[in-house]
Design a protein around this motif. Structure first.
Motif, PDB file in Angstrom:
ATOM      1  N   GLY A 146       7.642 -26.182 -15.789  1.00 32.38           N
ATOM      2  CA  GLY A 146       8.637 -25.269 -16.362  1.00 32.38           C
ATOM      3  C   GLY A 146       8.064 -24.069 -17.094  1.00 32.38           C
ATOM      4  O   GLY A 146       8.803 -23.275 -17.659  1.00 32.38           O
ATOM      5  N   ASP A 147       6.759 -23.902 -17.079  1.00 28.98           N
ATOM      6  CA  ASP A 147       6.136 -22.747 -17.740  1.00 28.98           C
ATOM      7  C   ASP A 147       6.368 -21.502 -16.880  1.00 28.98           C
ATOM      8  O   ASP A 147       6.367 -21.578 -15.644  1.00 28.98           O
ATOM      9  N   HIS A 148       6.522 -20.364 -17.530  1.00 22.17           N
ATOM     10  CA  HIS A 148       6.772 -19.113 -16.812  1.00 22.17           C
ATOM     11  C   HIS A 148       6.109 -17.970 -17.581  1.00 22.17           C
ATOM     12  O   HIS A 148       6.391 -17.767 -18.764  1.00 22.17           O
ATOM     13  N   PHE A 149       5.246 -17.241 -16.899  1.00 27.27           N
ATOM     14  CA  PHE A 149       4.549 -16.113 -17.514  1.00 27.27           C
ATOM     15  C   PHE A 149       4.573 -14.929 -16.554  1.00 27.27           C
ATOM     16  O   PHE A 149       4.535 -15.101 -15.336  1.00 27.27           O
ATOM     17  N   THR A 150       4.608 -13.735 -17.092  1.00 25.12           N
ATOM     18  CA  THR A 150       4.500 -12.530 -16.273  1.00 25.12           C
ATOM     19  C   THR A 150       3.134 -11.903 -16.504  1.00 25.12           C
ATOM     20  O   THR A 150       2.520 -12.103 -17.558  1.00 25.12           O
ATOM     21  N   PHE A 151       2.667 -11.184 -15.514  1.00 23.57           N
ATOM     22  CA  PHE A 151       1.377 -10.507 -15.646  1.00 23.57           C
ATOM     23  C   PHE A 151       1.467  -9.123 -15.017  1.00 23.57           C
ATOM     24  O   PHE A 151       2.422  -8.813 -14.297  1.00 23.57           O
ATOM     25  N   SER A 152       0.486  -8.319 -15.288  1.00 27.89           N
ATOM     26  CA  SER A 152       0.405  -7.008 -14.656  1.00 27.89           C
ATOM     27  C   SER A 152      -0.895  -6.944 -13.869  1.00 27.89           C
ATOM     28  O   SER A 152      -1.810  -7.739 -14.093  1.00 27.89           O
ATOM     29  N   MET A 153      -0.948  -6.030 -12.927  1.00 32.43           N
ATOM     30  CA  MET A 153      -2.137  -5.865 -12.089  1.00 32.43           C
ATOM     31  C   MET A 153      -2.184  -4.416 -11.639  1.00 32.43           C
ATOM     32  O   MET A 153      -1.135  -3.782 -11.470  1.00 32.43           O
ATOM     33  N   ASP A 154      -3.371  -3.913 -11.453  1.00 28.93           N
ATOM     34  CA  ASP A 154      -3.536  -2.582 -10.915  1.00 28.93           C
ATOM     35  C   ASP A 154      -2.657  -2.430  -9.662  1.00 28.93           C
ATOM     36  O   ASP A 154      -2.712  -3.286  -8.771  1.00 28.93           O
ATOM     37  N   ARG A 155      -1.882  -1.368  -9.624  1.00 34.31           N
ATOM     38  CA  ARG A 155      -0.913  -1.186  -8.528  1.00 34.31           C
ATOM     39  C   ARG A 155      -1.593  -1.146  -7.157  1.00 34.31           C
ATOM     40  O   ARG A 155      -1.107  -1.760  -6.201  1.00 34.31           O
ATOM     41  N   PHE A 156      -2.706  -0.424  -7.049  1.00 35.73           N
ATOM     42  CA  PHE A 156      -3.408  -0.320  -5.772  1.00 35.73           C
ATOM     43  C   PHE A 156      -3.852  -1.697  -5.283  1.00 35.73           C
ATOM     44  O   PHE A 156      -3.626  -2.065  -4.127  1.00 35.73           O
ATOM     45  N   ARG A 157      -4.471  -2.454  -6.179  1.00 38.32           N
ATOM     46  CA  ARG A 157      -4.938  -3.790  -5.785  1.00 38.32           C
ATOM     47  C   ARG A 157      -3.770  -4.688  -5.394  1.00 38.32           C
ATOM     48  O   ARG A 157      -3.839  -5.428  -4.411  1.00 38.32           O
ATOM     49  N   ARG A 158      -2.707  -4.633  -6.152  1.00 41.29           N
ATOM     50  CA  ARG A 158      -1.527  -5.465  -5.852  1.00 41.29           C
ATOM     51  C   ARG A 158      -0.991  -5.138  -4.466  1.00 41.29           C
ATOM     52  O   ARG A 158      -0.722  -6.041  -3.664  1.00 41.29           O
ATOM     53  N   GLU A 159      -0.829  -3.851  -4.165  1.00 47.70           N
ATOM     54  CA  GLU A 159      -0.274  -3.461  -2.871  1.00 47.70           C
ATOM     55  C   GLU A 159      -1.203  -3.851  -1.717  1.00 47.70           C
ATOM     56  O   GLU A 159      -0.740  -4.285  -0.669  1.00 47.70           O
ATOM     57  N   CYS A 160      -2.501  -3.717  -1.922  1.00 45.77           N
ATOM     58  CA  CYS A 160      -3.454  -4.130  -0.877  1.00 45.77           C
ATOM     59  C   CYS A 160      -3.402  -5.638  -0.650  1.00 45.77           C
ATOM     60  O   CYS A 160      -3.405  -6.100   0.496  1.00 45.77           O
ATOM     61  N   LEU A 161      -3.345  -6.409  -1.733  1.00 39.32           N
ATOM     62  CA  LEU A 161      -3.267  -7.866  -1.589  1.00 39.32           C
ATOM     63  C   LEU A 161      -1.971  -8.273  -0.888  1.00 39.32           C
ATOM     64  O   LEU A 161      -1.985  -9.136  -0.002  1.00 39.32           O
ATOM     65  N   LEU A 162      -0.861  -7.653  -1.268  1.00 36.28           N
ATOM     66  CA  LEU A 162       0.419  -7.975  -0.634  1.00 36.28           C
ATOM     67  C   LEU A 162       0.395  -7.662   0.863  1.00 36.28           C
ATOM     68  O   LEU A 162       0.962  -8.396   1.668  1.00 36.28           O
ATOM     69  N   ALA A 163      -0.267  -6.575   1.234  1.00 35.62           N
ATOM     70  CA  ALA A 163      -0.319  -6.172   2.637  1.00 35.62           C
ATOM     71  C   ALA A 163      -1.450  -6.863   3.399  1.00 35.62           C
ATOM     72  O   ALA A 163      -1.516  -6.777   4.631  1.00 35.62           O
ATOM     73  N   GLY A 164      -2.359  -7.509   2.678  1.00 36.38           N
ATOM     74  CA  GLY A 164      -3.497  -8.145   3.342  1.00 36.38           C
ATOM     75  C   GLY A 164      -4.518  -7.141   3.827  1.00 36.38           C
ATOM     76  O   GLY A 164      -5.150  -7.344   4.862  1.00 36.38           O
ATOM     77  N   LEU A 165      -4.697  -6.071   3.084  1.00 32.64           N
ATOM     78  CA  LEU A 165      -5.626  -5.014   3.471  1.00 32.64           C
ATOM     79  C   LEU A 165      -6.757  -4.887   2.464  1.00 32.64           C
ATOM     80  O   LEU A 165      -6.497  -4.746   1.262  1.00 32.64           O
ATOM     81  N   ASP A 166      -7.994  -4.924   2.946  1.00 37.42           N
ATOM     82  CA  ASP A 166      -9.096  -4.544   2.065  1.00 37.42           C
ATOM     83  C   ASP A 166      -9.268  -3.033   2.193  1.00 37.42           C
ATOM     84  O   ASP A 166      -8.518  -2.369   2.917  1.00 37.42           O
ATOM     85  N   GLU A 167     -10.242  -2.462   1.523  1.00 37.26           N
ATOM     86  CA  GLU A 167     -10.383  -1.004   1.503  1.00 37.26           C
ATOM     87  C   GLU A 167     -10.673  -0.440   2.897  1.00 37.26           C
ATOM     88  O   GLU A 167     -10.205   0.643   3.245  1.00 37.26           O
ATOM     89  N   ILE A 168     -11.442  -1.164   3.698  1.00 42.83           N
ATOM     90  CA  ILE A 168     -11.753  -0.685   5.051  1.00 42.83           C
ATOM     91  C   ILE A 168     -10.496  -0.727   5.919  1.00 42.83           C
ATOM     92  O   ILE A 168     -10.162   0.239   6.613  1.00 42.83           O
ATOM     93  N   ALA A 169      -9.776  -1.847   5.864  1.00 46.21           N
ATOM     94  CA  ALA A 169      -8.555  -1.970   6.667  1.00 46.21           C
ATOM     95  C   ALA A 169      -7.526  -0.930   6.233  1.00 46.21           C
ATOM     96  O   ALA A 169      -6.814  -0.370   7.069  1.00 46.21           O
ATOM     97  N   LEU A 170      -7.460  -0.660   4.930  1.00 45.35           N
ATOM     98  CA  LEU A 170      -6.541   0.364   4.441  1.00 45.35           C
ATOM     99  C   LEU A 170      -6.918   1.726   5.004  1.00 45.35           C
ATOM    100  O   LEU A 170      -6.059   2.486   5.463  1.00 45.35           O
ATOM    101  N   THR A 171      -8.201   2.039   5.006  1.00 41.79           N
ATOM    102  CA  THR A 171      -8.662   3.321   5.564  1.00 41.79           C
ATOM    103  C   THR A 171      -8.310   3.420   7.041  1.00 41.79           C
ATOM    104  O   THR A 171      -7.870   4.474   7.508  1.00 41.79           O
ATOM    105  N   LEU A 172      -8.457   2.317   7.762  1.00 44.09           N
ATOM    106  CA  LEU A 172      -8.179   2.336   9.197  1.00 44.09           C
ATOM    107  C   LEU A 172      -6.699   2.504   9.509  1.00 44.09           C
ATOM    108  O   LEU A 172      -6.348   2.874  10.637  1.00 44.09           O
TER     109      LEU A 172
END
Length: 187
Positions: A146-172
């Motif tokens: 039942g514990d619940h916590f919110t966190f923040s993360m760098d927007r760029f990193r969050r979006e890359c993780l959500l999309a499954g893209l590392d920096e090379i894949a993002l560039t491509l």
């Protein structure tokens, strides 16, 4: 990279501060440039202690580690992130991380989730009996207790993780624009 939206399961409980990269993956395993096969050597020193969290059958294939301050300190070896990824870890929850480790974790599809000490202490206790969930879309960490916590993360990193893209894949993803530019300037 596998997209990271939500990870849920048991967590390795590691109530230690300053978990350095040598503890995560001992130096004798750094001769490889392969990202696979290092998970069996992750935390070898801790695994030599009977009753450790990594060899507890209850935690088999746990996708999360909960630890204390300054996780991933020490050297800049990316092998530490490779070892965790090969172990099946997708998120590490701690009050703070080494900057280089957090960057290496991100590049290998692992979320470094910072929560304050009180939240981490709560999760260290909860994780001994309950599952933990890290939801990157909702930016929450919850436990089945039942514990619940919110966190923040760098927007760029969050979006890359959500999309499954590392920096090379993002560039491509911009390959057509890169080719058009190359043709325009004669490269």
């Amino acid at each position: 990279m596998t997209p990271f939206t939500r990870v849920e399961g048991r967590a390795y409980v590691l109530p230690l501060s300053n978990v350095d990269t040598d503890l995560i993956i001992p130096a004798e395993h750094l001769k490889t440039i392969r990202r696979s096969g290092l998970g069996s050597h992750a935390f070898e020193a801790l695994r030599s202690v009977p009753g450790n969290t990594f060899d507890d059958p209850v935690n088999a294939d746990a996708p999360i580690i909960v630890a204390l301050d300054n996780f991933g300190c020490g050297s800049s070896r990316e092998h530490a992130a490779w070892a965790l990824a090969d172990l099946g870890v997708r998120a590490v929850i701690a009050p703070s991380f080494s900057d280089i480790f957090a960057g290496n974790a991100f590049k290998n599809g692992i979320a470094a989730v910072e929560l304050d000490h009180s939240a981490v202490e709560t999760l260290l206790h909860a994780a001994r009996k309950h599952s933990i969930a890290v939801d990157l879309e909702a930016m929450t960490v919850t436990s089945s207790a039942g514990d619940h916590f919110t966190f923040s993360m760098d927007r760029f990193r969050r979006e890359c993780l959500l999309a499954g893209l590392d920096e090379i894949a993002l560039t491509l993803t911009h390959e057509p624009a890169i080719r058009a530019y190359e043709q325009r300037v004669g490269i």
